[in-house]
Design an enzyme around this catalytic site. Structure first.
Site, PDB file in Angstrom:
ATOM      1  CD  GLU A 193       7.262  13.705 -25.275  1.00 44.62           C
ATOM      2  OE1 GLU A 193       8.364  13.156 -25.018  1.00 44.62           O
ATOM      3  OE2 GLU A 193       7.001  14.882 -24.976  1.00 44.62           O
ATOM      4  CB  CYS A 235       8.000  13.432 -21.688  1.00 47.72           C
ATOM      5  SG  CYS A 235       9.803  13.241 -21.634  1.00 47.72           S
ATOM      6  CE  LYS A 256       6.141  17.360 -22.194  1.00 47.54           C
ATOM      7  NZ  LYS A 256       7.227  16.853 -23.077  1.00 47.54           N
TER       8      LYS A 256
HETATM    9  N1  CDV Z   1      10.317  15.192 -24.012  1.00 47.38           N
HETATM   10  C1  CDV Z   1      10.667  15.684 -22.812  1.00 47.38           C
HETATM   11  O1  CDV Z   1       9.840  16.263 -22.130  1.00 47.38           O
HETATM   12  N2  CDV Z   1      11.959  15.526 -22.443  1.00 47.38           N
HETATM   13  C2  CDV Z   1      12.492  16.063 -21.210  1.00 47.38           C
HETATM   14  C3  CDV Z   1      13.947  16.382 -21.347  1.00 47.38           C
HETATM   15  C4  CDV Z   1      14.219  17.422 -22.336  1.00 47.38           C
HETATM   16  C5  CDV Z   1      14.523  16.835 -20.002  1.00 47.38           C
HETATM   17  C6  CDV Z   1      12.284  15.118 -20.034  1.00 47.38           C
HETATM   18  O2  CDV Z   1      11.826  15.594 -18.992  1.00 47.38           O
HETATM   19  O3  CDV Z   1      12.631  13.938 -20.131  1.00 47.38           O
END
Ligand code: CDV
Length: 309
Positions: free
Chosen positions: A47, A168, A123
């Site tokens: 990401e 993510c 996202k």
């Molecule tokens: N970049 C992210 O989406 N990070 C989140 C953290 C902040 C919880 C994740 O779900 O890994």
């Protein structure tokens, strides 16, 4: 029948705040070359792979924010990735901050071995907060800097299989996986930036690696799909990011795993036809799902059930 493919997760170590995109791109091209030398036909990057994880800083003025975004893809800075794809005959997945007119997204693209963009994802599940919260050791301002993605969860025919993407925090939500599973995704590519420290619930710090793999392995198994998860890892501007980049089989097993928190390429041989072992048996959706009983999942008032508990 078999539909084999050799694939790679390209984990990136820290990117400094003042590291130019050209430097990050040069590191990625070197990893594409490594992956290609090991037979990979696809390499997955993290990401927001072109810069440091900028949502950890509060910025009040828009030009400072926009400096982290890409207005075109490819650009002069990112063209070497596309050139490498063509030169090596290798596809890649890249996460970056995208500005599109007045809109800003946390985006990922899948690029074919001919350098053409095959698919784009923006996202959906944006974690963090909107306002300046200086009490945190580092902030997480994705809600402030990005809009929710507006492209759904696309799955495309590519490289001999059906390929989807998420980014993510999306990996923690079963809906993300199911929406791609319902489109017969056979491989989900995803990048992540996950801090070791979770300021809201520090007791979970020791569980970050476990929750990372738990989410990806469950998503793989419950939908009969391969997963390639690529981390940005290591101590980046005072924030320790987990690694654990992994390639996961439709059985939920990890078949390749990064062992460092730096730039690292992990490679695995996959076979898209293996997905059928899960899809035709335990998770044969047509036979066993009961969607008429799942209405609360898409009812905006569904959350009320949980609040009442
Ligand atoms: N970049 C992210 O989406 N990070 C989140 C953290 C902040 C919880 C994740 O779900 O890994």
């Amino acid at each position: 029948m078999s539909r084999p493919l050799t694939v790679a997760a390209a984990q990136l170590g820290p990117i400094a705040k003042d590291e130019p995109r050209a430097s990050a791109v040069a590191r990625m091209v070197a990893m594409m070359e490594k992956a290609s030398a090991r037979g990979a036909a696809l390499v997955v990057f993290p990401e927001l792979a072109l810069t440091t994880f900028f949502p950890r800083w509060f910025m009040a003025d828009q030009p400072s924010v926009d400096a982290w975004f890409e207005a075109e893809m490819p650009s002069a800075d990112t063209a070497p990735l596309f050139d490498a794809a063509r030169r090596l005959g290798i596809a890649f997945h890249l996460g970056y901050a995208e500005i599109d007119g007045p809109h800003r997204y946390n985006t990922a693209i899948l690029v074919g071995p001919d350098g053409a963009i095959l698919s784009k994802y923006r996202k959906v599940h944006l974690p963090g907060h909107w306002d300046d919260e200086p009490w945190r050791p580092f902030q997480h301002l994705e809600k402030r800097y990005f809009e929710r993605g507006n492209l759904g969860f696309p799955v495309v025919d590519a490289l001999g299989g059906r390929i989807g993407m998420c980014i993510c925090n999306d990996r923690r939500w079963p809906e993300t996986w199911r929406l791609m599973g319902l489109q017969d995704a056979e491989l989900v590519c995803l990048g992540y930036n996950t801090p070791q420290h979770y300021p809201n619930a520090p007791g979970h710090d020791r569980l970050q690696d476990f929750h990372n793999h738990l989410s990806m392995q469950a998503g793989a198994y419950q939908n009969g799909t391969y997963v390639i998860g690529a981390a940005k890892a290591g101590l980046e501007e005072g924030c320790e990011l987990i690694g654990g980049s992994a390639i996961i089989a439709p059985t939920g097993e990890i078949i390749a795993l990064a062992t460092t928190r730096g730039d690292e390429v992990v490679v695995a041989d996959i076979d898209f036809d293996t997905c059928r072992e899960i899809r035709k048996n335990i998770f044969d959706f047509a036979q066993h799902r009961q969607p008429d009983l799942y209405g609360a999942l898409v009812d905006p008032a569904g959350g009320a059930i949980r609040k009442a508990v």
